[in-house]
Design a protein around this motif. Structure first.
Motif, mmCIF file in Angstrom:
data_model
loop_
_atom_site.group_PDB
_atom_site.id
_atom_site.type_symbol
_atom_site.label_atom_id
_atom_site.label_comp_id
_atom_site.label_asym_id
_atom_site.label_seq_id
_atom_site.Cartn_x
_atom_site.Cartn_y
_atom_site.Cartn_z
ATOM 1 N N HIS A 21 0.826 -1.205 0.000
ATOM 2 C CA HIS A 21 0.000 0.000 0.000
ATOM 3 C C HIS A 21 0.866 1.263 0.000
ATOM 4 O O HIS A 21 0.687 2.176 -0.818
ATOM 5 C CB HIS A 21 -0.931 -0.019 1.212
ATOM 6 N N ASP A 22 1.830 1.311 0.895
ATOM 7 C CA ASP A 22 2.658 2.515 1.024
ATOM 8 C C ASP A 22 3.510 2.729 -0.228
ATOM 9 O O ASP A 22 3.674 3.873 -0.697
ATOM 10 C CB ASP A 22 3.548 2.411 2.260
ATOM 11 N N VAL A 25 1.287 4.090 -3.028
ATOM 12 C CA VAL A 25 1.027 5.526 -2.890
ATOM 13 C C VAL A 25 2.208 6.320 -3.438
ATOM 14 O O VAL A 25 2.028 7.293 -4.196
ATOM 15 C CB VAL A 25 0.752 5.889 -1.422
ATOM 16 N N ASP A 37 -1.194 14.666 -4.453
ATOM 17 C CA ASP A 37 -1.384 14.127 -3.104
ATOM 18 C C ASP A 37 -2.315 12.908 -3.106
ATOM 19 O O ASP A 37 -3.385 12.913 -2.509
ATOM 20 C CB ASP A 37 -1.951 15.199 -2.180
ATOM 21 N N PRO A 38 -1.913 11.823 -3.767
ATOM 22 C CA PRO A 38 -2.802 10.661 -3.881
ATOM 23 C C PRO A 38 -3.071 9.993 -2.534
ATOM 24 O O PRO A 38 -2.181 9.887 -1.688
ATOM 25 C CB PRO A 38 -2.035 9.719 -4.808
ATOM 26 N N GLN A 39 -4.305 9.549 -2.378
ATOM 27 C CA GLN A 39 -4.726 8.789 -1.207
ATOM 28 C C GLN A 39 -5.241 7.435 -1.696
ATOM 29 O O GLN A 39 -6.023 7.382 -2.658
ATOM 30 C CB GLN A 39 -5.832 9.528 -0.456
ATOM 31 N N VAL A 40 -4.811 6.379 -1.032
ATOM 32 C CA VAL A 40 -5.185 5.026 -1.450
ATOM 33 C C VAL A 40 -5.821 4.298 -0.272
ATOM 34 O O VAL A 40 -5.294 4.320 0.838
ATOM 35 C CB VAL A 40 -3.947 4.250 -1.955
ATOM 36 N N SER A 41 -6.944 3.653 -0.538
ATOM 37 C CA SER A 41 -7.635 2.906 0.511
ATOM 38 C C SER A 41 -6.864 1.639 0.858
ATOM 39 O O SER A 41 -5.875 1.277 0.201
ATOM 40 C CB SER A 41 -9.041 2.522 0.036
ATOM 41 N N ALA A 60 -8.664 5.017 -5.156
ATOM 42 C CA ALA A 60 -7.661 6.085 -5.152
ATOM 43 C C ALA A 60 -8.355 7.433 -5.321
ATOM 44 O O ALA A 60 -9.362 7.539 -6.029
ATOM 45 C CB ALA A 60 -6.645 5.878 -6.266
ATOM 46 N N TRP A 62 -7.208 11.788 -5.718
ATOM 47 C CA TRP A 62 -6.128 12.758 -5.831
ATOM 48 C C TRP A 62 -6.694 14.085 -6.355
ATOM 49 O O TRP A 62 -7.835 14.145 -6.827
ATOM 50 C CB TRP A 62 -5.012 12.246 -6.731
ATOM 51 N N THR A 68 -11.062 17.201 -7.004
ATOM 52 C CA THR A 68 -10.773 15.851 -6.534
ATOM 53 C C THR A 68 -11.247 14.833 -7.564
ATOM 54 O O THR A 68 -12.396 14.865 -8.015
ATOM 55 C CB THR A 68 -11.467 15.569 -5.195
ATOM 56 N N THR A 70 -11.454 10.635 -8.402
ATOM 57 C CA THR A 70 -11.433 9.323 -7.746
ATOM 58 C C THR A 70 -11.505 8.218 -8.794
ATOM 59 O O THR A 70 -12.079 8.401 -9.877
ATOM 60 C CB THR A 70 -12.613 9.163 -6.768
#
Length: 399
Positions: A21-22, A25, A37-41, A60, A62, A68, A70
């Motif tokens: 996961h990390d 990202v 600034d991507p965010q991943v579940s 995802a 960003w 925004t 998705t």
């Protein structure tokens, strides 16, 4: 069969999903505009299908152009090398290329491809990312013939699903292409025809996967395939490779995505058609043999599949029994390899009789002695007029 023989889902991953996961990202940030600034579940693994390439699901989000964005995403990646992979090689770039080709030249619903990463630095293995499609696939575990939305469906709805699924295979086979277009799908094996290269590739996979412990039943089956090799296998096409309804997502019994292209190659049309028919036979056998259940006998009957394909393409399937045996042997090698993998993870002990590693060994036995097709319900025999062109001893319908 003993209860211990009943199908169970093997372990599919040895990766630390939190670490993946990390790293995902970090990699995604390199593929998006500055400041995204991507965010991943949290990553998840599908629970009902697939045991070869690793499949991970995530959402995802960003920032792009001040808004925004998705995406519901799917990652397909090569298994970790310490996970005793099912297959010797995983050409993710080939999968990406064939999906791109099919999406460009064919009207079937292939998932939207987002990114391809052929290197190993980002996640430790090549991978690609595609958009997650809506829909459900008939499950492998437990098999859809035992308890599933498809098993509970109205016969008319199942017929719609079947017609649409055969149409997908027909559409893939009718893609116009040049030899150069599909050169990357030619198997790197000796042989003067695509089918010969395909069989040699299967033999090489068998030799690798059994790790010096051959399965007597499969040895006999390979001899049968050689003795009955078709003199004329017909025209070559782009073969999907893993052409089965478990690799299609459906909404209201209509296809929304065609998945899993890792077995794609060049070969005769019947490779896909017989695989579609045989895999259903395999799940029907599980329902009957382990549960005493009727399964779904009105679905994917060979005469219906072959006749519908002929209507759609003008090509009447030939040598169908040969290709059904070929499918059974191909699947038998996969099953035997999975047994080795299960032993590696402590999920089973290898039996003294290695034939027992092949879950559908009774079907193969019946095919080799020619009684399999005689035992089918009335109206379920292969319906290919060209069956008379099958090689002597192939036991093809009408021979």
């Amino acid at each position: 069969m003993a209860d211990s023989d009943a199908p169970a889902r093997p372990q599919v991953s040895t990766r630390d999903l939190a670490e993946v996961h990390d790293r995902l990202v970090d990699w995604l940030a390199t593929r998006l505009p500055d400041g995204a600034d991507p965010q991943v579940s949290e990553l998840s693994i599908p629970s009902t299908n697939g045991m070869s390439s690793e499949t991970l699901l995530f959402d995802a989000a960003w920032t792009e152009e001040g808004e925004t964005r998705t995406e519901r995403c799917v990652v397909r990646m090569r298994p970790a090398l310490d996970a005793k992979p099912v297959f010797p090689t995983y050409d993710l770039d080939k999968q990406y290329r064939v999906m791109s080709l099919v999406a460009e030249r064919c009207g079937i619903p292939v998932p939207k491809l987002l990114w391809n990463e052929p290197g190993e630095e980002a996640l430790g293995a090549p991978f690609f990312v595609m958009r997650r499609a809506d829909g459900s696939a008939p499950p492998d575990v437990m098999p859809y013939t035992i308890d599933s939305w498809l098993q509970k469906a109205d016969p008319a709805d199942r017929a719609r699903l079947q017609e649409a699924s055969v149409a997908i295979i027909a559409a893939i086979h009718q893609i116009e292409h040049t030899a150069e277009d599909i050169a990357f799908l030619q198997l790197d094996q000796p042989g003067d025809t695509a089918l010969r290269r395909h069989l040699n590739d299967l033999k090489a996979y068998y030799d690798w996967g059994m790790e010096g412990h051959p399965v007597p039943l499969l040895d006999r089956a390979f001899t049968w395939l050689e003795d009955n090799f078709p003199a004329d296998a017909g025209p070559d096409v782009i073969s999907w490779g893993d052409a089965r309804i478990g690799n299609i997502l459906y909404v209201d019994f209509a296809p929304t995505a065609v998945l899993d292209w890792e077995m794609a190659a060049v070969g005769p049309r019947e490779l896909d058609l017989a695989w579609l028919v045989f895999i259903h036979d395999f799940f029907q056998d599980i329902a009957s043999r382990y549960g005493g259940l009727p399964g779904i006998p009105d679905l994917l009957r060979r005469e219906d599949v072959y006749a519908r394909y002929a209507e759609l393409t003008g090509h009447t399937p030939r040598n169908t029994n040969y290709f059904e045996v070929y499918s059974a042997v191909r699947h038998g090698v996969v099953m035997a390899r999975i047994a080795h993998r299960q032993e590696h993870f402590g999920e089973r002990e290898m039996p003294e009789n290695l034939d027992e590693t092949v879950l559908h060994r009774a079907l193969i036995e019946a095919m080799l002695d020619g009684t399999f097709w005689d035992s089918l319900p009335v109206g379920s025999a292969s319906a290919a007029p060209e069956a008379s062109e099958a090689p002597e001893g192939s036991e093809d319908a009408g021979a």
